[in-house]
Structure formats: C-alpha cells, structure tokens
Design a protein around this motif. Structure first.
Motif, PDB file in Angstrom:
ATOM      1  N   TYR A   8      45.349 -29.030   1.531  1.00 55.54           N
ATOM      2  CA  TYR A   8      44.838 -28.519   2.662  1.00 55.54           C
ATOM      3  C   TYR A   8      45.197 -29.327   3.924  1.00 55.54           C
ATOM      4  O   TYR A   8      44.232 -29.291   5.075  1.00 55.54           O
ATOM      5  CB  TYR A   8      43.127 -28.550   2.448  1.00 55.54           C
ATOM      6  CG  TYR A   8      42.887 -27.522   1.368  1.00 55.54           C
ATOM      7  CD1 TYR A   8      42.832 -26.055   1.716  1.00 55.54           C
ATOM      8  CD2 TYR A   8      42.390 -27.820   0.116  1.00 55.54           C
ATOM      9  CE1 TYR A   8      42.333 -25.438   0.789  1.00 55.54           C
ATOM     10  CE2 TYR A   8      42.084 -27.083  -0.783  1.00 55.54           C
ATOM     11  CZ  TYR A   8      41.996 -25.558  -0.291  1.00 55.54           C
ATOM     12  OH  TYR A   8      41.772 -24.723  -1.217  1.00 55.54           O
ATOM     13  N   ASN A   9      46.018 -30.223   4.025  1.00 56.03           N
ATOM     14  CA  ASN A   9      46.678 -30.828   5.104  1.00 56.03           C
ATOM     15  C   ASN A   9      45.747 -31.970   5.565  1.00 56.03           C
ATOM     16  O   ASN A   9      45.562 -32.110   6.883  1.00 56.03           O
ATOM     17  CB  ASN A   9      47.229 -30.158   6.319  1.00 56.03           C
ATOM     18  CG  ASN A   9      48.283 -28.989   6.049  1.00 56.03           C
ATOM     19  OD1 ASN A   9      49.166 -29.462   5.037  1.00 56.03           O
ATOM     20  ND2 ASN A   9      48.312 -27.803   6.305  1.00 56.03           N
ATOM     21  N   TYR A  10      44.850 -32.427   4.700  1.00 58.92           N
ATOM     22  CA  TYR A  10      43.884 -33.342   5.323  1.00 58.92           C
ATOM     23  C   TYR A  10      44.761 -34.709   5.195  1.00 58.92           C
ATOM     24  O   TYR A  10      45.355 -35.185   4.200  1.00 58.92           O
ATOM     25  CB  TYR A  10      42.874 -33.540   4.305  1.00 58.92           C
ATOM     26  CG  TYR A  10      41.963 -34.612   4.443  1.00 58.92           C
ATOM     27  CD1 TYR A  10      41.033 -34.689   5.558  1.00 58.92           C
ATOM     28  CD2 TYR A  10      41.851 -36.081   3.689  1.00 58.92           C
ATOM     29  CE1 TYR A  10      39.866 -35.605   5.717  1.00 58.92           C
ATOM     30  CE2 TYR A  10      40.753 -36.800   3.841  1.00 58.92           C
ATOM     31  CZ  TYR A  10      39.926 -36.678   4.951  1.00 58.92           C
ATOM     32  OH  TYR A  10      39.175 -37.644   5.343  1.00 58.92           O
ATOM     33  N   SER A  11      44.719 -35.447   6.487  1.00 62.56           N
ATOM     34  CA  SER A  11      45.334 -36.643   6.556  1.00 62.56           C
ATOM     35  C   SER A  11      44.649 -37.837   6.518  1.00 62.56           C
ATOM     36  O   SER A  11      44.982 -39.023   6.996  1.00 62.56           O
ATOM     37  CB  SER A  11      46.436 -36.568   7.599  1.00 62.56           C
ATOM     38  OG  SER A  11      45.684 -36.244   8.599  1.00 62.56           O
ATOM     39  N   GLY A  12      43.160 -37.785   6.412  1.00 59.68           N
ATOM     40  CA  GLY A  12      42.272 -38.730   6.561  1.00 59.68           C
ATOM     41  C   GLY A  12      42.194 -39.817   5.475  1.00 59.68           C
ATOM     42  O   GLY A  12      43.040 -39.443   4.465  1.00 59.68           O
ATOM     43  N   ALA A  13      41.505 -40.798   5.448  1.00 62.65           N
ATOM     44  CA  ALA A  13      41.388 -41.567   4.325  1.00 62.65           C
ATOM     45  C   ALA A  13      40.545 -41.109   3.301  1.00 62.65           C
ATOM     46  O   ALA A  13      39.624 -40.066   3.542  1.00 62.65           O
ATOM     47  CB  ALA A  13      40.547 -42.955   4.629  1.00 62.65           C
ATOM     48  N   LEU A  14      40.619 -41.379   1.869  1.00 62.65           N
ATOM     49  CA  LEU A  14      39.711 -40.963   0.956  1.00 62.65           C
ATOM     50  C   LEU A  14      38.684 -42.112   0.404  1.00 62.65           C
ATOM     51  O   LEU A  14      38.665 -42.427  -0.665  1.00 62.65           O
ATOM     52  CB  LEU A  14      40.499 -40.751  -0.317  1.00 62.65           C
ATOM     53  CG  LEU A  14      41.719 -39.514  -0.011  1.00 62.65           C
ATOM     54  CD1 LEU A  14      42.450 -39.286  -1.192  1.00 62.65           C
ATOM     55  CD2 LEU A  14      40.876 -38.162   0.203  1.00 62.65           C
ATOM     56  N   ALA A  15      38.046 -42.514   1.442  1.00 57.33           N
ATOM     57  CA  ALA A  15      37.112 -43.704   1.392  1.00 57.33           C
ATOM     58  C   ALA A  15      35.974 -43.371   0.372  1.00 57.33           C
ATOM     59  O   ALA A  15      35.730 -44.347  -0.417  1.00 57.33           O
ATOM     60  CB  ALA A  15      36.608 -44.075   2.727  1.00 57.33           C
TER      61      ALA A  15
ATOM     62  N   LEU B  11      42.244 -35.086  -6.316  1.00 58.80           N
ATOM     63  CA  LEU B  11      41.637 -35.019  -4.884  1.00 58.80           C
ATOM     64  C   LEU B  11      42.915 -35.207  -3.887  1.00 58.80           C
ATOM     65  O   LEU B  11      42.962 -34.679  -2.811  1.00 58.80           O
ATOM     66  CB  LEU B  11      40.659 -36.414  -4.826  1.00 58.80           C
ATOM     67  CG  LEU B  11      40.193 -36.509  -3.466  1.00 58.80           C
ATOM     68  CD1 LEU B  11      39.215 -35.272  -3.349  1.00 58.80           C
ATOM     69  CD2 LEU B  11      39.124 -37.574  -3.499  1.00 58.80           C
ATOM     70  N   ALA B  12      43.862 -36.225  -4.381  1.00 58.33           N
ATOM     71  CA  ALA B  12      45.241 -36.259  -3.565  1.00 58.33           C
ATOM     72  C   ALA B  12      45.908 -35.088  -3.369  1.00 58.33           C
ATOM     73  O   ALA B  12      46.485 -34.582  -2.312  1.00 58.33           O
ATOM     74  CB  ALA B  12      46.041 -37.382  -3.960  1.00 58.33           C
ATOM     75  N   LEU B  13      46.009 -34.130  -4.404  1.00 60.14           N
ATOM     76  CA  LEU B  13      46.725 -32.984  -4.331  1.00 60.14           C
ATOM     77  C   LEU B  13      45.889 -32.130  -3.460  1.00 60.14           C
ATOM     78  O   LEU B  13      46.732 -31.269  -2.842  1.00 60.14           O
ATOM     79  CB  LEU B  13      46.879 -32.396  -5.807  1.00 60.14           C
ATOM     80  CG  LEU B  13      47.775 -33.064  -6.770  1.00 60.14           C
ATOM     81  CD1 LEU B  13      47.765 -32.555  -8.139  1.00 60.14           C
ATOM     82  CD2 LEU B  13      49.320 -33.142  -6.077  1.00 60.14           C
ATOM     83  N   LYS B  14      44.666 -31.913  -3.693  1.00 60.41           N
ATOM     84  CA  LYS B  14      43.792 -31.010  -2.783  1.00 60.41           C
ATOM     85  C   LYS B  14      44.025 -31.559  -1.296  1.00 60.41           C
ATOM     86  O   LYS B  14      43.872 -30.618  -0.513  1.00 60.41           O
ATOM     87  CB  LYS B  14      42.423 -31.068  -3.143  1.00 60.41           C
ATOM     88  CG  LYS B  14      42.306 -30.159  -4.560  1.00 60.41           C
ATOM     89  CD  LYS B  14      42.602 -28.911  -4.354  1.00 60.41           C
ATOM     90  CE  LYS B  14      42.438 -28.001  -5.613  1.00 60.41           C
ATOM     91  NZ  LYS B  14      42.999 -26.559  -5.172  1.00 60.41           N
ATOM     92  N   SER B  15      44.020 -32.938  -1.016  1.00 62.10           N
ATOM     93  CA  SER B  15      44.139 -33.217   0.280  1.00 62.10           C
ATOM     94  C   SER B  15      45.702 -32.732   0.969  1.00 62.10           C
ATOM     95  O   SER B  15      45.521 -32.249   2.088  1.00 62.10           O
ATOM     96  CB  SER B  15      44.236 -34.706   0.275  1.00 62.10           C
ATOM     97  OG  SER B  15      42.763 -35.056  -0.004  1.00 62.10           O
ATOM     98  N   ILE B  16      46.784 -33.115   0.149  1.00 57.34           N
ATOM     99  CA  ILE B  16      47.735 -32.412   0.554  1.00 57.34           C
ATOM    100  C   ILE B  16      47.928 -31.046   0.850  1.00 57.34           C
ATOM    101  O   ILE B  16      48.517 -30.444   1.677  1.00 57.34           O
ATOM    102  CB  ILE B  16      49.115 -32.730  -0.404  1.00 57.34           C
ATOM    103  CG1 ILE B  16      49.160 -34.226  -0.422  1.00 57.34           C
ATOM    104  CG2 ILE B  16      50.319 -31.961  -0.012  1.00 57.34           C
ATOM    105  CD1 ILE B  16      49.811 -34.997  -1.690  1.00 57.34           C
TER     106      ILE B  16
END
Length: 119
Positions: free
Chosen positions: A55-62, A48-53
């Motif tokens: 797609y340039n998602y910088s929010g919390a993974l709450a 999930l962290a790799l996918k966030s990076i």
C-alpha cells in the motif's frame, strides 16, 4: 501405545505430533512457548511490512516496534534464567557436570560402541 522392550527395560512409544512435550518440565515448556510467541511476532512483523510495501506506506511501524521491543527484552531475560536454572540443576555440588561426574565414577573408561559412544 506400543511397548518395546528387552532385558527388563520397557520403553513406551508415544504417538502424536506434540507427545514429546509431555516429558518436558515447566521451565523448558515455557521456553518453547516464548520462542513460539516471538516467532509469531516476527511473522506478524513480516506480514505488516509486506502490507506496508503493497500500500506504499513509507512511515515508521512504531506500533509494532513499541509492542515487541519490551517483549523481546523480557523473553531474553526469562530464557537466560531458564538456561541458568538448567545449568545449576545439571551440576553436582562440586560444580561438575553430570556426564563428567559419571565418567569420573567409571574411572574415565570409554563405554559404548562406535555406533553409540559412551561418555
């Protein structure tokens, strides 16, 4: 199944990757499953962290944190109780460990050889 023996003792050789799990008790098997579940959660969080990076998602993974924090806490409680149960099962009524009690019964004499030391 191959039977290897000598001197009246027979050892059964098991085949298969997971055959060693057959000899474990319920508590120890449960502990392994909990560890595997936590490892899968860690791997999922990493993905999930790799996918966030990506797609340039910088929010919390709450969503991930909220789900796995109580699971990790519960797992730590359960695992500590499994270790406590094993400690109690492997102690005598006097609180001595099994190996210490066996060595005491032998008069603390070293048994075994250099290649396979005794107690």
């Amino acid at each position: 199944m191959v039977i290897i023996g000598g001197g009246g003792k027979h050892y059964k050789k098991r085949k298969g990757i997971f055959s060693h799990l057959a000899g474990l008790g319920f508590s120890n098997r449960l502990a392994l499953y909990i560890i595997l579940f936590l490892a899968a959660g860690l791997a999922g969080g990493f993905y999930l962290a790799l996918k966030s990076i990506q797609y340039n998602y910088s929010g919390a993974l709450a969503c991930w944190t909220i789900v796995f924090t109580p699971i990790g806490t519960a797992a730590s409680i359960v695992l500590s109780q499994i270790v406590r149960k094993s400690t109690i099962e492997n102690s005598s009524a006097d609180g001595e460990g099994i190996k210490y009690a066996a060595a005491k019964a032998n008069g603390f004499i070293q048994t075994g050889s250099d290649e396979s030391p005794g107690i």
